[in-house]
Design an enzyme around this catalytic site. Structure first.
Site, mmCIF file in Angstrom:
data_model
loop_
_atom_site.group_PDB
_atom_site.id
_atom_site.type_symbol
_atom_site.label_atom_id
_atom_site.label_comp_id
_atom_site.label_asym_id
_atom_site.label_seq_id
_atom_site.Cartn_x
_atom_site.Cartn_y
_atom_site.Cartn_z
ATOM 1 N N SER A 48 0.869 -1.178 0.000
ATOM 2 C CA SER A 48 0.000 0.000 0.000
ATOM 3 C C SER A 48 0.907 1.230 0.000
ATOM 4 C CB SER A 48 -0.857 0.021 1.269
ATOM 5 O OG SER A 48 -1.468 1.286 1.442
ATOM 6 N N TYR A 83 -2.167 0.620 10.842
ATOM 7 C CA TYR A 83 -2.342 0.145 9.463
ATOM 8 C C TYR A 83 -1.063 0.419 8.662
ATOM 9 C CZ TYR A 83 -3.909 -0.418 4.688
ATOM 10 O OH TYR A 83 -3.994 -0.827 3.378
HETATM 11 C C1 8X3 Z 1 -4.996 1.783 1.087
HETATM 12 C C2 8X3 Z 1 -4.610 3.183 0.820
HETATM 13 O O1 8X3 Z 1 -4.512 5.580 1.646
HETATM 14 O O2 8X3 Z 1 -6.221 4.197 2.632
HETATM 15 O O3 8X3 Z 1 -3.965 0.994 1.525
HETATM 16 O O4 8X3 Z 1 -3.928 3.872 3.210
HETATM 17 S S1 8X3 Z 1 -4.837 4.224 2.147
#
Ligand code: 8X3
Length: 250
Positions: free
Chosen positions: A138, A151
């Protein structure tokens, strides 16, 4: 010879689009997911294009991962391509307000689940001295943004593991790479915001990447000549310049 690909998180988003893209090209598919009904529908849809086998398990469950992959029938046992796609975001809170269950869910699937599946598949690749692993990272693995904390950490870990795998599997001629998308319009935000209406805003006012855009790139990566490995690819929608900068017209 027809190749076989194992795709985790195949029942939605990038995994689903990748399954469809690979099927178009006749690649035999091992489709993994937690939702049996969706796996059944997908198998029915793709069966006419290629051989399909489904595995219903949660990558967070270590034993389930090994049992499922060890149970593959003979004609699906040789996995040429592993797409480590399954993963999610849960919550978007400042670190001091973070929810422990959200943290566990992200680390357990995005990092540990990816490791379990890789551990179950890699030995046959090292034995054959061939194989291709693509980890779906990501843009959050490249930069940290406000409230992204855990995350972002999980996706930084995915990119570190990609490098680690590429180094350790180098003697075996196994390709390892990461594709790191920015904003892709999938169930991602519905899951992150637990169904809250705020999720609808994430992809409004600009053209977000579609799962098919990433599937197309994954297919490109797996069809390069043997001496070419797409090691690391960051993909944004044109409207996005960074995790925090999106040109929106509202
Ligand atoms: C997904 C993109 O910008 O929501 O991994 O982290 S974001």
């Amino acid at each position: 010879m027809t190749k076989t690909a194992l795709i985790t998180g195949a029942t939605s988003g990038i995994g689903y689009a990748t399954a469809n893209e690979f099927a178009k090209h006749g690649i035999a598919l091992i489709l993994c997911g937690r939702r049996q009904d969706r796996l059944d529908t997908l198998k029915k849809d793709l069966d006419k294009h290629c051989r399909v086998h489904t595995l219903n398990f949660d990558i967070k469950d270590k034993n389930a991962v090994f049992n499922a992959i060890n149970s593959l029938p003979e004609d699906f046992k040789t996995i040429d391509i592993l797409i480590n796609n399954a993963g999610n975001a849960h919550g978007l809170d400042p670190i001091q307000d973070g929810n422990l269950d959200d943290w566990d869910a992200m680390m357990d699937s995005n990092v540990k689940g990816l490791l379990y599946v890789s551990k179950a598949v890699i030995p046959q690749m090292t034995k054959r001295q061939s194989g291709h692993i693509i980890n779906i990272g990501s843009s959050a693995g490249k930069e940290v943004y406000p409230n992204g904390n855990v995350y972002c950490a999980s996706k930084h870990a995915v990119l570190a593991l990609t490098e680690g795998m590429r180094i350790d599997l180098n003697p075996f001629g196994i390709k390892v790479g990461a594709i790191s998308p920015g904003l892709v319009e999938t169930e991602f935000s519905q899951v992150r915001f637990k169904g809250d209406a705020i999720a609808d805003n994430v992809y409004q006012g600009y053209k977000a990447l579609q799962p098919e855009d990433i599937a197309d790139i994954i297919y490109f990566a797996i069809t390069r000549p043997p001496h070419v490995n797409i090691a690391d690819l960051l993909v944004f929608p044109t409207a996005q310049a960074s995790s925090t900068l999106v040109k929106k017209e509202l």
